[in-house]
Design an enzyme around this catalytic site. Structure first.
Site, short mmCIF file in Angstrom:
data_model
loop_
_atom_site.label_atom_id
_atom_site.label_comp_id
_atom_site.label_asym_id
_atom_site.label_seq_id
_atom_site.Cartn_x
_atom_site.Cartn_y
_atom_site.Cartn_z
N TYR A 105 0.35 8.62 24.94
CA TYR A 105 -0.59 8.79 23.82
C TYR A 105 -0.98 7.43 23.24
O TYR A 105 -2.16 7.18 22.93
CB TYR A 105 0.07 9.66 22.75
CG TYR A 105 -0.78 9.93 21.53
CD1 TYR A 105 -1.61 11.05 21.48
CD2 TYR A 105 -0.74 9.09 20.41
CE1 TYR A 105 -2.38 11.31 20.35
CE2 TYR A 105 -1.51 9.35 19.29
CZ TYR A 105 -2.34 10.46 19.27
OH TYR A 105 -3.09 10.71 18.15
N HIS A 119 2.74 23.77 27.31
CA HIS A 119 3.74 22.93 26.64
C HIS A 119 5.11 23.13 27.28
O HIS A 119 6.12 22.66 26.74
CB HIS A 119 3.84 23.30 25.15
CG HIS A 119 2.70 22.80 24.31
ND1 HIS A 119 1.94 21.70 24.65
CD2 HIS A 119 2.19 23.25 23.12
CE1 HIS A 119 1.03 21.50 23.72
NE2 HIS A 119 1.15 22.42 22.79
#
Length: 242
Positions: A140, A55
């Site tokens: 996404y 991340h």
């Protein structure tokens, strides 16, 4: 994405993909969940080609990522849905600070005061270097809209040409409904002292536009003003609904 890439590298062999939980198959390099090995230790124990997860923003990645010219798949989600998802994730993840109330978290997230840093710096940082390295920038919302199209794009990026039926298998196995029931992807193997899924399931909704169920009208106005200011001239466009 971890499960998609694993299946692509396995040519769609679902049985092999079920060999271990996703967090074991794909080490999280900055994580050190004592007494388990750190993500780096787990990565060092693997044979090439390795699938790794991070991340981290661009400036905190190990220099070897750039020196070795590794392939990176960066998944970006619209900030409003990302905020909602992270709020519920922090509620159930006992290793992260409690997010407080939604109103409190709205201010924290917008200001970037959350684990792994602010959304703006993170997403813009990766967007600006995507053409300088082997980076596939994936949205996404695009995965939700047309998963097979995106799976094909990812497989081609990885140098794999898969048959249509293999792409169909991967699409089915990595659908939200399938992953929600799969103990290798839904994190049900972790104890509640780590992920308390009685508070919020790890696989919660997987939708685009859930922010509408959380944002107050005033919050949306404040958010849009800040968003337009920070994203002006970046050339990066997100969809907040499909």
């Amino acid at each position: 994405m971890q499960e998609i890439v694993d299946l692509i590298m396995l040519d769609g062999d679902v049985k092999k993909s079920m060999r271990a939980p996703c967090f074991v198959k794909v080490p999280f390099i900055e994580l050190y969940p004592k007494p388990m090995p750190s993500g780096v230790q787990a990565a060092n124990a693997m044979e090439s080609p390795r699938l790794l997860k991070t991340h981290l923003p661009t400036q905190l990645l190990p220099p070897s990522f750039w020196e070795k010219n590794v392939k990176v798949i960066y998944v970006a989600r619209n900030m409003k849905d990302c905020m909602v998802s992270y709020f519920h994730f922090q509620r159930m993840n006992q290793a992260l600070p409690h997010p407080g109330t939604w109103n409190e978290y709205f201010s924290k997230f917008t200001a970037g005061n959350v684990p792994w840093g602010g959304w703006f710096d993170h997403v813009i940082g990766w967007w600006k270097i995507k053409d300088k390295h082997q980076i596939l920038f994936v949205f996404y919302e695009d995965i939700i809209e047309d998963p097979k199209r995106e799976i094909r794009k990812i497989s081609q990026f990885l140098g794999k040409e898969l048959r249509e039926e293999v792409l169909d298998t991967i699409q089915h196995h990595t659908s939200f409904s399938a992953m929600k029931e799969n103990p290798m992807t839904n994190y049900s193997v972790l104890p509640s002292s780590v992920f308390d899924q009685s508070i919020s399931p790890f696989m919660r909704k997987g939708k685009v536009g859930d922010w509408k169920n959380h944002f107050l009208v005033a919050q949306n106005i404040v958010f849009d003003e800040e968003y337009q200011k920070k994203m002006e001239g970046i050339g990066l466009n997100f969809r907040t609904e499909l």
